[in-house]
Design a protein around this motif. Sequence first.
Motif, PDB file in Angstrom:
ATOM      1  N   LEU A  87       0.878  -1.173  -0.153  1.00 31.30           N
ATOM      2  CA  LEU A  87      -0.403  -0.418   0.150  1.00 31.30           C
ATOM      3  C   LEU A  87       0.934   1.593  -0.193  1.00 31.30           C
ATOM      4  O   LEU A  87       2.228   1.294   0.117  1.00 31.30           O
ATOM      5  CB  LEU A  87      -1.124   0.336   1.757  1.00 31.30           C
ATOM      6  N   THR A  88       0.185   2.627  -0.204  1.00 28.76           N
ATOM      7  CA  THR A  88       1.500   3.085  -0.600  1.00 28.76           C
ATOM      8  C   THR A  88       0.087   4.715   0.556  1.00 28.76           C
ATOM      9  O   THR A  88      -0.844   4.948   0.628  1.00 28.76           O
ATOM     10  CB  THR A  88       1.314   4.724  -1.925  1.00 28.76           C
ATOM     11  N   GLY A  89       0.564   5.270   1.937  1.00 31.14           N
ATOM     12  CA  GLY A  89       0.380   6.576   1.763  1.00 31.14           C
ATOM     13  C   GLY A  89       0.822   6.309   3.453  1.00 31.14           C
ATOM     14  O   GLY A  89       1.773   6.077   3.726  1.00 31.14           O
ATOM     15  N   LYS A  90      -0.334   7.076   4.769  1.00 29.37           N
ATOM     16  CA  LYS A  90       0.325   6.740   5.787  1.00 29.37           C
ATOM     17  C   LYS A  90       0.067   5.272   6.576  1.00 29.37           C
ATOM     18  O   LYS A  90      -0.790   5.139   6.800  1.00 29.37           O
ATOM     19  CB  LYS A  90      -0.296   8.349   6.978  1.00 29.37           C
ATOM     20  N   PRO A  91       1.317   4.927   6.879  1.00 27.78           N
ATOM     21  CA  PRO A  91       1.329   4.029   7.207  1.00 27.78           C
ATOM     22  C   PRO A  91       0.412   3.301   8.223  1.00 27.78           C
ATOM     23  O   PRO A  91      -0.819   2.275   8.301  1.00 27.78           O
ATOM     24  CB  PRO A  91       1.883   2.980   8.183  1.00 27.78           C
ATOM     25  N   GLY A  92       0.173   4.154   9.314  1.00 26.62           N
ATOM     26  CA  GLY A  92      -1.658   3.611  10.468  1.00 26.62           C
ATOM     27  C   GLY A  92      -2.709   4.018   9.910  1.00 26.62           C
ATOM     28  O   GLY A  92      -3.331   2.646   8.958  1.00 26.62           O
ATOM     29  N   GLU A  93      -3.016   4.398   9.022  1.00 19.97           N
ATOM     30  CA  GLU A  93      -4.379   4.715   8.484  1.00 19.97           C
ATOM     31  C   GLU A  93      -4.225   3.787   7.297  1.00 19.97           C
ATOM     32  O   GLU A  93      -5.839   3.009   6.690  1.00 19.97           O
ATOM     33  CB  GLU A  93      -3.956   6.570   7.694  1.00 19.97           C
ATOM     34  N   GLU A  94      -3.116   3.770   6.583  1.00 19.40           N
ATOM     35  CA  GLU A  94      -3.428   2.742   5.749  1.00 19.40           C
ATOM     36  C   GLU A  94      -3.785   0.851   6.326  1.00 19.40           C
ATOM     37  O   GLU A  94      -4.192   0.192   5.891  1.00 19.40           O
ATOM     38  CB  GLU A  94      -2.427   2.357   4.580  1.00 19.40           C
ATOM     39  N   ILE A  95      -3.163   1.296   7.341  1.00 26.09           N
ATOM     40  CA  ILE A  95      -3.234  -0.061   7.880  1.00 26.09           C
ATOM     41  C   ILE A  95      -4.619  -0.941   8.177  1.00 26.09           C
ATOM     42  O   ILE A  95      -5.333  -1.485   8.370  1.00 26.09           O
ATOM     43  CB  ILE A  95      -2.127  -0.161   8.932  1.00 26.09           C
ATOM     44  N   VAL A  96      -5.131   0.947   8.867  1.00 18.01           N
ATOM     45  CA  VAL A  96      -6.750   0.571   9.566  1.00 18.01           C
ATOM     46  C   VAL A  96      -7.437   0.791   8.170  1.00 18.01           C
ATOM     47  O   VAL A  96      -9.017  -0.982   8.430  1.00 18.01           O
ATOM     48  CB  VAL A  96      -6.635   1.130  10.349  1.00 18.01           C
ATOM     49  N   ALA A  97      -7.417   1.050   7.584  1.00 14.60           N
ATOM     50  CA  ALA A  97      -8.442   1.010   6.297  1.00 14.60           C
ATOM     51  C   ALA A  97      -8.442  -0.345   5.651  1.00 14.60           C
ATOM     52  O   ALA A  97      -9.412  -0.521   5.115  1.00 14.60           O
ATOM     53  CB  ALA A  97      -8.086   1.973   5.180  1.00 14.60           C
ATOM     54  N   TYR A  98      -7.346  -1.183   5.470  1.00 11.63           N
ATOM     55  CA  TYR A  98      -7.293  -2.219   5.035  1.00 11.63           C
ATOM     56  C   TYR A  98      -7.603  -3.589   5.839  1.00 11.63           C
ATOM     57  O   TYR A  98      -8.647  -3.755   5.409  1.00 11.63           O
ATOM     58  CB  TYR A  98      -5.875  -2.658   4.646  1.00 11.63           C
ATOM     59  N   ALA A  99      -7.444  -3.415   6.786  1.00 20.36           N
ATOM     60  CA  ALA A  99      -8.225  -4.300   7.911  1.00 20.36           C
ATOM     61  C   ALA A  99      -9.659  -3.462   7.686  1.00 20.36           C
ATOM     62  O   ALA A  99     -10.337  -5.177   7.823  1.00 20.36           O
ATOM     63  CB  ALA A  99      -7.974  -3.150   9.425  1.00 20.36           C
ATOM     64  N   LYS A 100     -10.215  -3.006   7.145  1.00 22.76           N
ATOM     65  CA  LYS A 100     -12.187  -2.617   7.591  1.00 22.76           C
ATOM     66  C   LYS A 100     -12.247  -3.640   6.421  1.00 22.76           C
ATOM     67  O   LYS A 100     -12.879  -3.868   6.266  1.00 22.76           O
ATOM     68  CB  LYS A 100     -12.119  -0.679   7.552  1.00 22.76           C
ATOM     69  N   GLU A 101     -11.590  -3.178   4.749  1.00 18.88           N
ATOM     70  CA  GLU A 101     -11.408  -3.563   3.787  1.00 18.88           C
ATOM     71  C   GLU A 101     -11.661  -4.327   3.522  1.00 18.88           C
ATOM     72  O   GLU A 101     -12.431  -5.780   3.349  1.00 18.88           O
ATOM     73  CB  GLU A 101     -10.743  -2.890   2.610  1.00 18.88           C
ATOM     74  N   ALA A 102     -10.510  -5.517   3.930  1.00 20.77           N
ATOM     75  CA  ALA A 102     -10.326  -7.085   4.518  1.00 20.77           C
ATOM     76  C   ALA A 102     -11.677  -7.808   5.723  1.00 20.77           C
ATOM     77  O   ALA A 102     -11.553  -8.905   5.267  1.00 20.77           O
ATOM     78  CB  ALA A 102      -9.580  -7.214   4.945  1.00 20.77           C
ATOM     79  N   SER A 103     -11.884  -6.670   5.868  1.00 20.85           N
ATOM     80  CA  SER A 103     -13.070  -8.182   6.889  1.00 20.85           C
ATOM     81  C   SER A 103     -11.657  -8.359   8.382  1.00 20.85           C
ATOM     82  O   SER A 103     -11.715  -9.690   8.547  1.00 20.85           O
ATOM     83  CB  SER A 103     -14.409  -7.840   6.743  1.00 20.85           C
ATOM     84  N   ALA A 104     -10.839  -7.605   8.614  1.00 22.67           N
ATOM     85  CA  ALA A 104      -9.906  -8.868   9.309  1.00 22.67           C
ATOM     86  C   ALA A 104     -10.483  -8.563  10.790  1.00 22.67           C
ATOM     87  O   ALA A 104     -11.178  -8.250  11.684  1.00 22.67           O
ATOM     88  CB  ALA A 104      -8.450  -7.636   9.530  1.00 22.67           C
ATOM     89  N   SER A 105     -10.238 -10.283  11.022  1.00 20.11           N
ATOM     90  CA  SER A 105     -10.548 -10.991  12.511  1.00 20.11           C
ATOM     91  C   SER A 105      -9.541 -10.011  13.523  1.00 20.11           C
ATOM     92  O   SER A 105      -9.733 -10.325  14.941  1.00 20.11           O
ATOM     93  CB  SER A 105     -11.410 -11.984  12.597  1.00 20.11           C
ATOM     94  N   LEU A 106      -8.198 -10.105  13.003  1.00 26.23           N
ATOM     95  CA  LEU A 106      -7.302  -9.390  13.957  1.00 26.23           C
ATOM     96  C   LEU A 106      -6.113  -8.666  13.541  1.00 26.23           C
ATOM     97  O   LEU A 106      -5.662  -9.486  11.993  1.00 26.23           O
ATOM     98  CB  LEU A 106      -6.344 -11.080  14.805  1.00 26.23           C
ATOM     99  N   ILE A 107      -5.234  -7.937  13.744  1.00 26.00           N
ATOM    100  CA  ILE A 107      -4.311  -7.035  13.402  1.00 26.00           C
ATOM    101  C   ILE A 107      -2.825  -7.402  13.888  1.00 26.00           C
ATOM    102  O   ILE A 107      -3.006  -7.803  15.770  1.00 26.00           O
ATOM    103  CB  ILE A 107      -3.940  -5.682  12.985  1.00 26.00           C
ATOM    104  N   ILE A 108      -1.796  -8.024  13.824  1.00 25.78           N
ATOM    105  CA  ILE A 108      -1.000  -8.401  14.730  1.00 25.78           C
ATOM    106  C   ILE A 108       0.480  -7.449  14.292  1.00 25.78           C
ATOM    107  O   ILE A 108       1.459  -7.383  13.105  1.00 25.78           O
ATOM    108  CB  ILE A 108      -0.266  -9.712  15.234  1.00 25.78           C
ATOM    109  N   ILE A 109       1.022  -6.674  15.328  1.00 27.69           N
ATOM    110  CA  ILE A 109       1.466  -5.932  14.750  1.00 27.69           C
ATOM    111  C   ILE A 109       2.801  -5.605  16.129  1.00 27.69           C
ATOM    112  O   ILE A 109       2.863  -5.244  17.180  1.00 27.69           O
ATOM    113  CB  ILE A 109       0.934  -4.198  14.782  1.00 27.69           C
TER     114      ILE A 109
END
Length: 149
Positions: A87-109
């Motif tokens: 992805l391209t952009g600000k990491p925090g915002e892009e990760i969250v947007a992708y998690a919403k789009e993908a209907s993620a059940s968990l993020i491990i960072i």
Amino acid sequence: MSLLSFNSVIVPIDFSEECVGAVNTALELVNSPKQVTLVHVKCPTTYITCGTAYVQLDEAEHTKQIEKHFQQFIQNHQWQELNWTLLTGKPGEEIVAYAKEASASLIIIPSHGYHGIKRLMLGSVAERVVRLAPCPVIVLRRGEETTHH
């Protein structure tokens, strides 16, 4: 397989060693490696400033180089079955947007554990993800190198 199981786990990576532990943790929580997606967020490279001079970079070439590095990173760790996206952009915002789009059940960072001025300068991607994520977030702290201030 663990007591808890997740359908879709996102692991943001920056190609550091901390990421390896995060990916391995994700693999312990899923039934199949195909349920894990590695996400790398690159900054737009239209212009990079070096002092007062501006250098224009070729965005497509930069993306191609990062994709090549991404694929090599995956191959080096034998994670060919995992999904990945750039992805391209600000990491925090892009990760969250992708998690919403993908209907993620968990993020491990992974957290790099920056302190003081370094944290102020770099910000905290992990903190931003925790505050904005649409799903649970596990933040893994650095191992033995962690220093307390």
